[in-house]
Design an enzyme around this catalytic site. Structure first.
Site, PDB file in Angstrom:
ATOM      1  N   LYS A  46      87.956  50.378  72.035  1.00  0.00           N
ATOM      2  CA  LYS A  46      86.823  50.775  71.209  1.00  0.00           C
ATOM      3  C   LYS A  46      87.272  50.960  69.761  1.00  0.00           C
ATOM      4  O   LYS A  46      88.291  51.590  69.502  1.00  0.00           O
ATOM      5  CB  LYS A  46      86.230  52.078  71.741  1.00  0.00           C
ATOM      6  CG  LYS A  46      84.899  52.468  71.122  1.00  0.00           C
ATOM      7  CD  LYS A  46      84.345  53.706  71.819  1.00  0.00           C
ATOM      8  CE  LYS A  46      82.983  54.091  71.266  1.00  0.00           C
ATOM      9  NZ  LYS A  46      82.439  55.293  71.948  1.00  0.00           N
TER      10      LYS A  46
ATOM     11  N   GLU B 208      88.350  54.484  76.490  1.00  0.00           N
ATOM     12  CA  GLU B 208      87.916  53.134  76.092  1.00  0.00           C
ATOM     13  C   GLU B 208      88.943  52.573  75.112  1.00  0.00           C
ATOM     14  O   GLU B 208      88.787  52.641  73.901  1.00  0.00           O
ATOM     15  CB  GLU B 208      86.527  53.203  75.472  1.00  0.00           C
ATOM     16  CG  GLU B 208      85.481  53.740  76.444  1.00  0.00           C
ATOM     17  CD  GLU B 208      84.125  53.946  75.791  1.00  0.00           C
ATOM     18  OE1 GLU B 208      83.292  53.030  75.852  1.00  0.00           O
ATOM     19  OE2 GLU B 208      83.919  55.017  75.193  1.00  0.00           O
TER      20      GLU B 208
ATOM     21  N   GLU C 168      87.915  58.031  69.309  1.00  0.00           N
ATOM     22  CA  GLU C 168      86.928  57.176  69.976  1.00  0.00           C
ATOM     23  C   GLU C 168      87.486  56.541  71.243  1.00  0.00           C
ATOM     24  O   GLU C 168      86.742  56.182  72.147  1.00  0.00           O
ATOM     25  CB  GLU C 168      86.438  56.087  69.019  1.00  0.00           C
ATOM     26  CG  GLU C 168      85.555  56.583  67.898  1.00  0.00           C
ATOM     27  CD  GLU C 168      84.257  57.170  68.418  1.00  0.00           C
ATOM     28  OE1 GLU C 168      83.520  56.458  69.118  1.00  0.00           O
ATOM     29  OE2 GLU C 168      83.985  58.353  68.138  1.00  0.00           O
TER      30      GLU C 168
ATOM     31  N   GLU D 197      75.593  63.814  76.922  1.00  0.00           N
ATOM     32  CA  GLU D 197      77.011  63.603  76.633  1.00  0.00           C
ATOM     33  C   GLU D 197      77.615  64.911  76.158  1.00  0.00           C
ATOM     34  O   GLU D 197      77.049  65.594  75.305  1.00  0.00           O
ATOM     35  CB  GLU D 197      77.228  62.559  75.532  1.00  0.00           C
ATOM     36  CG  GLU D 197      76.861  61.135  75.881  1.00  0.00           C
ATOM     37  CD  GLU D 197      77.162  60.180  74.722  1.00  0.00           C
ATOM     38  OE1 GLU D 197      77.939  60.553  73.811  1.00  0.00           O
ATOM     39  OE2 GLU D 197      76.604  59.079  74.709  1.00  0.00           O
TER      40      GLU D 197
END
Length: 397
Positions: A256, A253, A262, A199
């Site tokens: 999330k 996302e 995030e 990542e």
């Protein structure tokens, strides 16, 4: 397109304890998709060593689980799938920013019990050490000591760092982080294990108190990453070494939990439209991209911030969800919701939306320093517009 799949953390103890369980997992979750899906990596757990709550139950079981899965793959003649596990930079003693890189070492609580057998397994199977490496977090937490261009992998960055232990010169922060992992592996006698970046990326948005999270920086980072990996793989300590690199993430996302960043790592918005153009092959020259929006938050925001009911939640109010969040916020802290009780200075207007905004803010201001976020299951958002009204005063950060 090559893909990786992952064993959930909670399954690791069972797969470690039973070859039959590992073989069933392979039969149920991998074999039905071969060969139509080109599965290249099977990752056993995600950042397991960052979760201290599962230390006793899971940490030392990562390698036995990998061994059982490997045995199953061999028995079923699946020979092209490499096994590994993703580890964050906090596997190192000094976390994400160990300087000099050559002095980096693994944490003593995991070095001998987990990392040495893991590296031995990876070496024996010619697999990779999969690391999650985010220059954003290092830069954002460095209080200005790490230049932004150095963290963004800018080719023309003026910053340089010379490792006094090796004499190697670094021109970007990612190389430092990767060579730190390599140095830690060498100290355990397995410096030849290959590294893969499981990542990396940069957030394209975030909360008001999250510096540098914007579309411009995200695009610059990922474009530079692609160009660098295509043009000049390897690091100062490992010149020419090719490594798999996964960009986090494909989509924002949007549901999330946690801080705003995030929900903002994607190359695409949740509706499928591109956040910014990027050629992940690295072939498109950087000058050939269209102009990017200006970065408006590359320095910390120092004004007051409040946490209120999100605009999208107010437009189509889910009274049950808001009521549950209100109950939670009011159940925490000391006097969190006294002001919205009957007769309180913020009781009026007596609506769920107004009371929720006060409760969300009161809770967040009390607990944000200990990790509380302005989220409340996607019902809350930060604002820099004072929501106070009349005699009802909202505390601010």
């Amino acid at each position: 397109m090559a893909v990786s799949i992952m064993v959930p953390n909670q399954l690791i103890p069972d797969l470690a304890a039973s070859y039959a369980a590992a073989d069933r997992w392979v039969a149920d979750n991998l074999l039905p998709y071969l060969p139509r899906t080109r599965v290249k990596y099977l990752l056993v757990g995600n950042e397991v060593l960052s979760d201290g709550s599962i230390a006793a139950s899971t940490w030392t079981r990562i390698v036995p689980a990998m061994e059982n899965l490997h045995r199953s793959l061999r028995a079923r003649r699946v020979n092209r799938v490499k096994l590994g596990t993703t580890l964050a930079m906090d596997a190192l003693v000094t976390g994400a920013f160990p300087r000099p890189p050559s002095a980096a070492a693994f944490r003593p609580d995991i070095a001998e019990s987990v990392l040495r057998p893991l590296l031995r397994f990876l070496e024996g199977t010619n697999s990779y050490y999969f690391v999650d490496a985010y220059t954003y977090f290092v830069w954002a937490g460095s209080n200005g000591t790490v230049p932004l261009d150095y963290a963004l992998l800018q080719p023309a960055a003026r910053a340089r760092y010379v490792d006094p232990g090796t004499g190697l010169t670094y021109t970007n922060l990612l190389d430092e982080m990767l060579d730190a992992v390599g140095a830690a592996m060498s100290k355990l006698g397995h410096g030849g294990v290959r590294i893969a970046v499981a990542e990396t990326g940069w957030p394209n948005g975030g909360d008001y108190d999250q510096v540098g999270a914007n579309v411009r920086n995200a695009a610059v980072y990922n474009r530079n990453l692609a160009a660098r990996m295509a043009r000049n793989p390897g690091t100062p300590a490992r010149p020419g070494a090719r490594m798999p690199v996964f960009v986090f993430s494909l989509y924002n996302e949007n549901l999330k939990p946690g801080p705003g960043t995030e929900r903002h790592w994607g190359l695409y918005y949740a509706n499928g439209t591109a956040v910014y153009p990027v050629d992940l092959t690295g072939r498109r020259p950087l000058w050939a991209y269209p102009p990017l929006p200006a970065a408006g938050n590359d320095t910390p925001y120092k004004g007051p911030i409040w946490c209120v009911l999100a605009g999208h939640a107010g437009r189509k109010l889910n009274e049950t969800a808001v009521g549950d969040a209100l109950t939670y916020a009011c159940g925490q802290g000391n006097g969190t919701c006294d002001a919205i009780q009957p007769g309180g200075e913020c009781f009026q207007p007596n609506t769920g939306a107004a009371h929720a905004s006060y409760a969300f803010n009161s809770y967040w201001q009390q607990f944000r320093k200990t990790g509380a976020t302005c989220y409340f299951n996607n019902l809350a958002e930060q604002t820099i517009k004072d929501p106070s009204h009349g005699s009802c005063k909202f505390s601010s950060s």
